[in-house]
Design a protein around this motif. Structure first.
Motif, PDB file in Angstrom:
ATOM      1  N   GLN A  61       3.939   6.323   7.352  1.00 15.78           N
ATOM      2  CA  GLN A  61       2.576   6.528   6.844  1.00 15.78           C
ATOM      3  C   GLN A  61       1.628   7.046   7.927  1.00 15.78           C
ATOM      4  OE1 GLN A  61       1.204   6.136   3.587  1.00 15.78           O
ATOM      5  NE2 GLN A  61       3.389   6.301   3.155  1.00 15.78           N
ATOM      6  N   ARG A  62       2.174   7.487   9.053  1.00 18.95           N
ATOM      7  CA  ARG A  62       1.360   7.971  10.172  1.00 18.95           C
ATOM      8  C   ARG A  62       0.372   9.041   9.690  1.00 18.95           C
ATOM      9  NH1 ARG A  62       3.118  11.656  15.235  1.00 18.95           N
ATOM     10  NH2 ARG A  62       1.198  11.362  16.397  1.00 18.95           N
ATOM     11  N   GLY A  63      -0.900   8.878  10.097  1.00 19.68           N
ATOM     12  CA  GLY A  63      -1.938   9.824   9.739  1.00 19.68           C
ATOM     13  C   GLY A  63      -2.599   9.545   8.403  1.00 19.68           C
ATOM     14  N   LYS A  64      -2.154   8.521   7.701  1.00 16.90           N
ATOM     15  CA  LYS A  64      -2.712   8.171   6.400  1.00 16.90           C
ATOM     16  C   LYS A  64      -3.752   7.063   6.541  1.00 16.90           C
ATOM     17  CE  LYS A  64       0.241  10.919   4.463  1.00 16.90           C
ATOM     18  NZ  LYS A  64      -0.090  12.111   3.747  1.00 16.90           N
ATOM     19  N   VAL A  65      -4.659   6.989   5.572  1.00 16.34           N
ATOM     20  CA  VAL A  65      -5.717   5.976   5.581  1.00 16.34           C
ATOM     21  C   VAL A  65      -5.401   4.911   4.537  1.00 16.34           C
ATOM     22  CG1 VAL A  65      -8.182   5.556   5.212  1.00 16.34           C
ATOM     23  CG2 VAL A  65      -7.437   7.631   6.396  1.00 16.34           C
ATOM     24  N   TRP A  66      -5.534   3.659   4.931  1.00 14.90           N
ATOM     25  CA  TRP A  66      -5.309   2.518   4.046  1.00 14.90           C
ATOM     26  C   TRP A  66      -6.524   1.603   4.089  1.00 14.90           C
ATOM     27  CZ3 TRP A  66      -0.587   0.444   1.752  1.00 14.90           C
ATOM     28  CH2 TRP A  66       0.443   1.388   1.691  1.00 14.90           C
ATOM     29  N   LEU A  67      -6.731   0.868   2.994  1.00 15.20           N
ATOM     30  CA  LEU A  67      -7.758  -0.163   2.929  1.00 15.20           C
ATOM     31  C   LEU A  67      -7.062  -1.511   3.010  1.00 15.20           C
ATOM     32  CD1 LEU A  67     -10.737  -0.974   2.490  1.00 15.20           C
ATOM     33  CD2 LEU A  67     -10.232  -1.043   0.042  1.00 15.20           C
ATOM     34  N   VAL A  68      -7.429  -2.321   3.988  1.00 20.90           N
ATOM     35  CA  VAL A  68      -6.847  -3.645   4.168  1.00 20.90           C
ATOM     36  C   VAL A  68      -7.892  -4.670   3.762  1.00 20.90           C
ATOM     37  CG1 VAL A  68      -5.834  -5.256   5.818  1.00 20.90           C
ATOM     38  CG2 VAL A  68      -5.398  -2.798   6.054  1.00 20.90           C
ATOM     39  N   THR A  69      -7.526  -5.538   2.796  1.00 18.83           N
ATOM     40  CA  THR A  69      -8.445  -6.552   2.286  1.00 18.83           C
ATOM     41  C   THR A  69      -7.796  -7.927   2.372  1.00 18.83           C
ATOM     42  OG1 THR A  69      -7.694  -6.549  -0.013  1.00 18.83           O
ATOM     43  CG2 THR A  69      -9.280  -4.840   0.617  1.00 18.83           C
ATOM     44  N   ALA A  70      -8.526  -8.928   1.940  1.00 20.14           N
ATOM     45  CA  ALA A  70      -8.002 -10.294   1.934  1.00 20.14           C
ATOM     46  C   ALA A  70      -6.856 -10.461   0.939  1.00 20.14           C
ATOM     47  CB  ALA A  70      -9.117 -11.285   1.607  1.00 20.14           C
ATOM     48  N   VAL A  71      -6.743  -9.560  -0.031  1.00 21.12           N
ATOM     49  CA  VAL A  71      -5.695  -9.684  -1.052  1.00 21.12           C
ATOM     50  C   VAL A  71      -4.566  -8.673  -0.887  1.00 21.12           C
ATOM     51  CG1 VAL A  71      -7.223 -10.741  -2.749  1.00 21.12           C
ATOM     52  CG2 VAL A  71      -6.982  -8.266  -2.692  1.00 21.12           C
ATOM     53  N   GLY A  72      -4.635  -7.828   0.132  1.00 17.02           N
ATOM     54  CA  GLY A  72      -3.547  -6.885   0.359  1.00 17.02           C
ATOM     55  C   GLY A  72      -4.020  -5.597   0.997  1.00 17.02           C
ATOM     56  N   ALA A  73      -3.090  -4.656   1.120  1.00 16.03           N
ATOM     57  CA  ALA A  73      -3.384  -3.348   1.695  1.00 16.03           C
ATOM     58  C   ALA A  73      -3.076  -2.279   0.655  1.00 16.03           C
ATOM     59  CB  ALA A  73      -2.553  -3.129   2.949  1.00 16.03           C
ATOM     60  N   TYR A  74      -3.934  -1.272   0.579  1.00 14.81           N
ATOM     61  CA  TYR A  74      -3.808  -0.227  -0.436  1.00 14.81           C
ATOM     62  C   TYR A  74      -3.976   1.139   0.200  1.00 14.81           C
ATOM     63  CZ  TYR A  74      -4.973  -4.350  -3.135  1.00 14.81           C
ATOM     64  OH  TYR A  74      -4.989  -5.610  -3.653  1.00 14.81           O
ATOM     65  N   PRO A  75      -3.161   2.112  -0.211  1.00  9.52           N
ATOM     66  CA  PRO A  75      -3.358   3.464   0.309  1.00  9.52           C
ATOM     67  C   PRO A  75      -4.617   4.074  -0.289  1.00  9.52           C
ATOM     68  CG  PRO A  75      -1.677   3.490  -1.398  1.00  9.52           C
ATOM     69  CD  PRO A  75      -2.048   2.049  -1.170  1.00  9.52           C
ATOM     70  N   TYR A  76      -5.293   4.920   0.472  1.00  9.59           N
ATOM     71  CA  TYR A  76      -6.443   5.648  -0.059  1.00  9.59           C
ATOM     72  C   TYR A  76      -5.950   6.992  -0.547  1.00  9.59           C
ATOM     73  CZ  TYR A  76     -10.435   8.584  -0.465  1.00  9.59           C
ATOM     74  OH  TYR A  76     -11.354   9.463  -0.966  1.00  9.59           O
ATOM     75  N   PRO A  77      -6.296   7.448  -1.739  1.00  9.20           N
ATOM     76  CA  PRO A  77      -7.052   6.735  -2.763  1.00  9.20           C
ATOM     77  C   PRO A  77      -6.137   5.893  -3.629  1.00  9.20           C
ATOM     78  CG  PRO A  77      -6.715   8.983  -3.475  1.00  9.20           C
ATOM     79  CD  PRO A  77      -6.066   8.843  -2.123  1.00  9.20           C
ATOM     80  N   TYR A  78      -6.583   4.733  -4.014  1.00 10.97           N
ATOM     81  CA  TYR A  78      -5.837   3.830  -4.889  1.00 10.97           C
ATOM     82  C   TYR A  78      -6.121   4.236  -6.324  1.00 10.97           C
ATOM     83  CZ  TYR A  78      -4.292  -0.526  -6.995  1.00 10.97           C
ATOM     84  OH  TYR A  78      -3.635  -1.448  -7.738  1.00 10.97           O
ATOM     85  N   PRO A  79      -5.212   4.271  -7.236  1.00 11.53           N
ATOM     86  CA  PRO A  79      -3.842   3.775  -7.189  1.00 11.53           C
ATOM     87  C   PRO A  79      -2.791   4.854  -6.960  1.00 11.53           C
ATOM     88  CG  PRO A  79      -4.442   4.041  -9.468  1.00 11.53           C
ATOM     89  CD  PRO A  79      -5.616   4.516  -8.635  1.00 11.53           C
ATOM     90  N   GLN A  80      -3.150   5.998  -6.418  1.00  7.62           N
ATOM     91  CA  GLN A  80      -2.154   7.041  -6.180  1.00  7.62           C
ATOM     92  C   GLN A  80      -1.110   6.540  -5.202  1.00  7.62           C
ATOM     93  OE1 GLN A  80      -3.934  10.756  -5.108  1.00  7.62           O
ATOM     94  NE2 GLN A  80      -5.392  10.699  -6.787  1.00  7.62           N
ATOM     95  N   PRO A  81       0.156   6.881  -5.440  1.00  2.00           N
ATOM     96  CA  PRO A  81       1.224   6.351  -4.587  1.00  2.00           C
ATOM     97  C   PRO A  81       1.228   6.927  -3.177  1.00  2.00           C
ATOM     98  CG  PRO A  81       2.105   7.903  -6.181  1.00  2.00           C
ATOM     99  CD  PRO A  81       0.652   7.700  -6.526  1.00  2.00           C
ATOM    100  N   GLU A  82       0.674   8.108  -2.986  1.00  2.00           N
ATOM    101  CA  GLU A  82       0.671   8.739  -1.660  1.00  2.00           C
ATOM    102  C   GLU A  82      -0.730   8.695  -1.064  1.00  2.00           C
ATOM    103  OE1 GLU A  82       2.013  10.372   1.750  1.00  2.00           O
ATOM    104  OE2 GLU A  82       3.245   9.705   0.087  1.00  2.00           O
ATOM    105  N   ALA A  83      -0.843   8.086   0.093  1.00  3.71           N
ATOM    106  CA  ALA A  83      -2.137   7.985   0.758  1.00  3.71           C
ATOM    107  C   ALA A  83      -2.575   9.347   1.280  1.00  3.71           C
ATOM    108  CB  ALA A  83      -2.051   6.994   1.915  1.00  3.71           C
TER     109      ALA A  83
END
Length: 59
Positions: free
Chosen positions: A19-41
């Motif tokens: 996932q190098r170079g990709k942006v993710w959102l890390v929260t108290a309930v998990g981590a999600y690729p940006y943009p969510y819910p697309q499978p590819e960050a």
């Protein structure tokens, strides 16, 4: 870490691995690729483009 929307959510740029170079959102309930819910960050450039144009984080 790129920044935060609140005290519990952090935007991070992945630096290594498949996932190098990709942006993710890390929260108290998990981590999600940006943009969510697309499978590819999206990469950093796309993340900045949405931030700059105020398109909303999850659009």
């Amino acid at each position: 870490m790129l920044g935060t929307d609140d005290e519990l959510s952090y935007w991070v740029l992945v630096l290594t691995g498949p996932q190098r170079g990709k942006v993710w959102l890390v929260t108290a309930v998990g981590a999600y690729p940006y943009p969510y819910p697309q499978p590819e960050a999206h990469g950093f450039a796309e993340w900045v483009q949405h931030w700059k144009t105020h398109d909303g984080w999850w659009s």
